[in-house]
Design a protein around this motif. Structure first.
Motif, PDB file in Angstrom:
ATOM      1  N   VAL A 188     120.385  61.976  80.234  1.00 44.49           N
ATOM      2  CA  VAL A 188     121.434  61.397  81.074  1.00 44.49           C
ATOM      3  C   VAL A 188     120.932  61.180  82.500  1.00 44.49           C
ATOM      4  CG1 VAL A 188     123.703  61.819  82.103  1.00 44.49           C
ATOM      5  CG2 VAL A 188     123.327  62.267  79.666  1.00 44.49           C
ATOM      6  N   LYS A 189     120.124  62.103  82.996  1.00 49.39           N
ATOM      7  CA  LYS A 189     119.565  61.953  84.340  1.00 49.39           C
ATOM      8  C   LYS A 189     118.756  60.660  84.438  1.00 49.39           C
ATOM      9  CE  LYS A 189     116.938  64.571  87.812  1.00 49.39           C
ATOM     10  NZ  LYS A 189     115.875  63.614  88.135  1.00 49.39           N
ATOM     11  N   LYS A 190     117.942  60.383  83.415  1.00 52.33           N
ATOM     12  CA  LYS A 190     117.156  59.160  83.412  1.00 52.33           C
ATOM     13  C   LYS A 190     118.055  57.921  83.323  1.00 52.33           C
ATOM     14  CE  LYS A 190     112.577  60.446  81.665  1.00 52.33           C
ATOM     15  NZ  LYS A 190     111.818  59.629  82.610  1.00 52.33           N
ATOM     16  N   LEU A 191     119.057  57.982  82.470  1.00 52.68           N
ATOM     17  CA  LEU A 191     119.922  56.822  82.268  1.00 52.68           C
ATOM     18  C   LEU A 191     120.797  56.525  83.478  1.00 52.68           C
ATOM     19  CD1 LEU A 191     121.109  57.256  78.551  1.00 52.68           C
ATOM     20  CD2 LEU A 191     119.105  56.075  79.434  1.00 52.68           C
ATOM     21  N   THR A 192     121.085  57.530  84.288  1.00 48.71           N
ATOM     22  CA  THR A 192     121.889  57.297  85.488  1.00 48.71           C
ATOM     23  C   THR A 192     121.030  56.896  86.681  1.00 48.71           C
ATOM     24  OG1 THR A 192     121.826  59.667  85.953  1.00 48.71           O
ATOM     25  CG2 THR A 192     123.762  58.820  84.795  1.00 48.71           C
ATOM     26  N   GLU A 193     119.769  57.313  86.687  1.00 46.82           N
ATOM     27  CA  GLU A 193     118.856  56.901  87.764  1.00 46.82           C
ATOM     28  C   GLU A 193     118.441  55.452  87.600  1.00 46.82           C
ATOM     29  OE1 GLU A 193     115.682  59.655  87.470  1.00 46.82           O
ATOM     30  OE2 GLU A 193     116.652  61.184  88.726  1.00 46.82           O
ATOM     31  N   SER A 207     130.593  65.757  83.269  1.00 50.62           N
ATOM     32  CA  SER A 207     129.725  65.649  84.446  1.00 50.62           C
ATOM     33  C   SER A 207     130.030  64.399  85.263  1.00 50.62           C
ATOM     34  CB  SER A 207     128.253  65.628  84.013  1.00 50.62           C
ATOM     35  OG  SER A 207     127.996  64.500  83.177  1.00 50.62           O
ATOM     36  N   ASP A 208     130.986  63.603  84.789  1.00 48.82           N
ATOM     37  CA  ASP A 208     131.419  62.377  85.464  1.00 48.82           C
ATOM     38  C   ASP A 208     130.252  61.388  85.664  1.00 48.82           C
ATOM     39  OD1 ASP A 208     133.535  60.862  86.503  1.00 48.82           O
ATOM     40  OD2 ASP A 208     132.982  61.374  88.573  1.00 48.82           O
ATOM     41  N   THR A 209     129.356  61.362  84.693  1.00 46.90           N
ATOM     42  CA  THR A 209     128.201  60.458  84.779  1.00 46.90           C
ATOM     43  C   THR A 209     128.348  59.251  83.854  1.00 46.90           C
ATOM     44  OG1 THR A 209     127.065  61.843  83.145  1.00 46.90           O
ATOM     45  CG2 THR A 209     126.541  62.237  85.455  1.00 46.90           C
ATOM     46  N   TYR A 210     129.406  59.220  83.049  1.00 48.94           N
ATOM     47  CA  TYR A 210     129.554  58.155  82.054  1.00 48.94           C
ATOM     48  C   TYR A 210     129.613  56.765  82.693  1.00 48.94           C
ATOM     49  CZ  TYR A 210     134.494  58.024  83.348  1.00 48.94           C
ATOM     50  OH  TYR A 210     135.668  57.898  84.040  1.00 48.94           O
ATOM     51  N   LYS A 211     130.149  56.668  83.910  1.00 45.41           N
ATOM     52  CA  LYS A 211     130.279  55.356  84.549  1.00 45.41           C
ATOM     53  C   LYS A 211     128.998  54.931  85.262  1.00 45.41           C
ATOM     54  CE  LYS A 211     132.878  57.895  88.030  1.00 45.41           C
ATOM     55  NZ  LYS A 211     134.208  58.099  88.595  1.00 45.41           N
ATOM     56  N   ASN A 212     127.984  55.831  85.286  1.00 44.74           N
ATOM     57  CA  ASN A 212     126.719  55.506  85.968  1.00 44.74           C
ATOM     58  C   ASN A 212     125.567  55.240  85.003  1.00 44.74           C
ATOM     59  OD1 ASN A 212     127.916  55.913  88.519  1.00 44.74           O
ATOM     60  ND2 ASN A 212     127.617  58.125  88.331  1.00 44.74           N
ATOM     61  N   LEU A 213     125.844  55.239  83.688  1.00 49.61           N
ATOM     62  CA  LEU A 213     124.804  54.966  82.705  1.00 49.61           C
ATOM     63  C   LEU A 213     124.366  53.504  82.827  1.00 49.61           C
ATOM     64  CD1 LEU A 213     126.445  56.762  79.648  1.00 49.61           C
ATOM     65  CD2 LEU A 213     124.613  57.645  81.110  1.00 49.61           C
ATOM     66  N   GLN A 214     123.042  53.282  82.908  1.00 44.21           N
ATOM     67  CA  GLN A 214     122.529  51.948  83.201  1.00 44.21           C
ATOM     68  C   GLN A 214     121.705  51.383  82.054  1.00 44.21           C
ATOM     69  OE1 GLN A 214     120.848  51.432  87.167  1.00 44.21           O
ATOM     70  NE2 GLN A 214     121.614  53.452  87.744  1.00 44.21           N
ATOM     71  N   ALA A 215     121.802  50.066  81.883  1.00 44.00           N
ATOM     72  CA  ALA A 215     120.994  49.371  80.882  1.00 44.00           C
ATOM     73  C   ALA A 215     119.539  49.325  81.329  1.00 44.00           C
ATOM     74  CB  ALA A 215     121.526  47.960  80.675  1.00 44.00           C
ATOM     75  N   GLY A 216     118.649  49.113  80.369  1.00 46.47           N
ATOM     76  CA  GLY A 216     117.224  49.000  80.695  1.00 46.47           C
ATOM     77  C   GLY A 216     116.353  49.557  79.586  1.00 46.47           C
ATOM     78  N   THR A 217     115.060  49.501  79.798  1.00 43.79           N
ATOM     79  CA  THR A 217     114.093  50.040  78.854  1.00 43.79           C
ATOM     80  C   THR A 217     113.583  51.372  79.383  1.00 43.79           C
ATOM     81  OG1 THR A 217     113.414  47.820  78.186  1.00 43.79           O
ATOM     82  CG2 THR A 217     111.904  49.623  77.660  1.00 43.79           C
TER      83      THR A 217
END
Length: 339
Positions: free
Chosen positions: A100-105, A77-87
Motif C-alpha cells: 500500500v505504501k508503494k501504491l500510494t506513493e 488507514s484512510d489510504t484507499y483514496k490515494n491508491l495510484q495507477a501505474g507499473t
C-alpha cells in the motif's frame, strides 16, 4: 431480572472476546507476506481501478493473502483514496502495508534504458547491468547460471524445454531494454529470454527446437567475436563449415579468450596449450556451449553462409579480414598483414 440473564451475558461476552481475538488474528494474518521467498515482478494498476479492483488483482497475482484484509487496511488507514495507477515492482515477500505504501506513493520514474550489444558474455552483461544500477554486481551472472532445463522449469518458455545446454549463455538476447533500478534478477533474465524466443522465432521460425539449434547459436556466438561485418560473418560461417567437414581444428582465438580470460597475444598463445573443452586448438568440433550472446545478424550468417574454398582467415588491427585456401596462402597473409 439481571441475575436471570447474567449467564447469557457472560456467554455473549466470551463469544465476543473469542470473535474479537479471531478477527484480529485473521486481520494480522491477512497483512503478512504470502511468500517470504517471493521475487519482485511488474504489476500494472490500470487507470480507473478502484480499491476492490486492486485487491482482486493483487490476490489473483498471489501478492496478498486475502482481499478483505487488504480492503480493511486501506479503509482503516484512510489510504484507499490515494491508491495510484501505474507499473510497480511488487513481490509476494512484501506485506500489505509495504504494498500500500508503494501504491500510494505512486510510480517513481527511476528506470534505466540500457543497450546490451551483440556478442557480450554473461560476465560482460553482468558488469554493464551493474554499472547502470540495474542489478548488483554478480547477481545477473549468478541468476543466469542455470541449465536450459532448469530455466524451462522456472520461466516456462517453450524453446528451453528440449534445449540440451548447461548454460543460458547464448540465449539472452542483446537489445535495448528499460529496467527499474535495483530490479529483480529474474525479471531481467526472463525479459531477455522472452525477447530471444520472440525475435529469433519471428526471424527464423524453423530454427527454434531444430536438431541444429544449439550448434547454430554456438557458431553465431563465435562469429560475433571473430569478425565485424555481415559479409565477413557469412564467409567465416562457410569457412567453419569447411573446417568441420574436413575434420580440422577450428582454431578460433575467441574460444580461447572465453575460457582463459586472456586478451594479450602472449597470453592467448600460452592458453592455446591448455586442455579445455573450449580450446578449439586442441579439441576438434564446436565448443560445448555458446561463448557469448549473438544477435540476429550473426545467426542469419550461420543459416546463410557464403560458400568458398577458404579454410584460414586473419584480421588486421583495423578489422579488415583476409582469407586463404591453404596454409601456404595463410602464411603469406601473416607475413604481409601481421608483421
Amino acid at each position: 431480572m439481571l441475575r436471570r440473564y447474567r449467564k447469557y451475558i457472560i456467554i455473549a461476552f466470551v463469544c465476543l472476546v473469542i470473535f474479537g481475538v479471531a478477527f484480529i488474528g485473521f486481520y494480522l494474518w491477512s497483512l503478512a507476506p504470502p511468500n517470504p521467498d517471493g521475487v519482485p515482478r511488474e504489476i500494472v494498476i490500470e487507470k480507473g481501478s478502484g480499491q476492490r479492483d486492486i485487491a482482486q488483482l493483487l490476490y489473483n497475482e498471489g501478492l496478498i493473502r486475502n482481499q478483505q484484509g487488504f480492503l480493511l487496511y486501506v479503509q482503516w488507514s484512510d489510504t484507499y483514496k490515494n491508491l495510484q495507477a501505474g507499473t510497480y515492482q511488487l513481490s509476494s515477500a512484501m506485506g500489505v502495508r509495504e504494498i500500500v505504501k508503494k501504491l500510494t506513493e505512486g510510480v517513481v520514474e527511476d528506470f534505466v534504458q540500457i543497450t546490451l550489444p551483440e556478442g557480450l558474455t554473461l560476465q560482460e552483461m553482468d558488469e554493464l547491468l551493474a554499472e547502470n544500477g540495474v542489478l548488483k554486481k554478480g547477481a545477473f551472472q549468478d541468476g543466469a547460471s542455470l541449465s536450459a532445463r532448469e530455466a524451462f522449469d522456472k520461466y516456462k518458455l517453450a524453446f528451453l524445454e528440449n534445449l540440451d545446454s548447461e548454460t543460458l549463455e547464448g540465449f539472452l538476447f542483446p537489445d535495448t531494454y528499460e529496467f527499474y533500478k535495483d530490479t529483480g534478477t529474474d525479471i531481467v533474465i526472463e525479459a531477455m529470454l522472452e525477447n530471444f524466443e520472440k525475435r529469433i522465432g519471428d526471424e527464423f521460425p524453423d530454427v527454434l527446437g531444430s536438431d541444429s539449434f544449439l550448434d547454430t547459436i554456438i557458431i553465431a556466438s563465435i562469429l560475433e567475436k571473430e569478425v565485424q561485418t555481415e559479409e565477413d560473418m557469412k564467409l567465416v560461417a562457410g569457412l567453419i563449415q569447411n573446417r568441420r567437414e574436413s575434420n580440422m581444428f577450428l582454431n578460433m582465438d575467441s574460444t580461447v579468450k572465453y575460457f582463459s580470460g586472456e586478451t594479450t597475444a602472449r597470453g592467448i598463445a600460452q592458453a592455446k596449450n591448455e586442455d579445455n573443452p573450449y580450446n578449439t586448438y586442441r579439441v576438434k568440433g564446436l565448443p560445448p556451449s555458446p561463448i557469448g550472446n549473438p544477435g540476429v545478424q550473426a545467426i542469419r550468417s550461420v543459416l546463410e553462409p557464403t560458400p568458398s574454398d577458404y579454410v584460414y582467415f586473419l584480421n588486421e588491427e583495423d578489422g579488415t579480414t583476409h582469407y586463404a585456401k591453404n596454409s601456404q596462402e595463410h602464411q603469406i597473409n601473416i607475413e604481409r598483414y601481421l608483421r
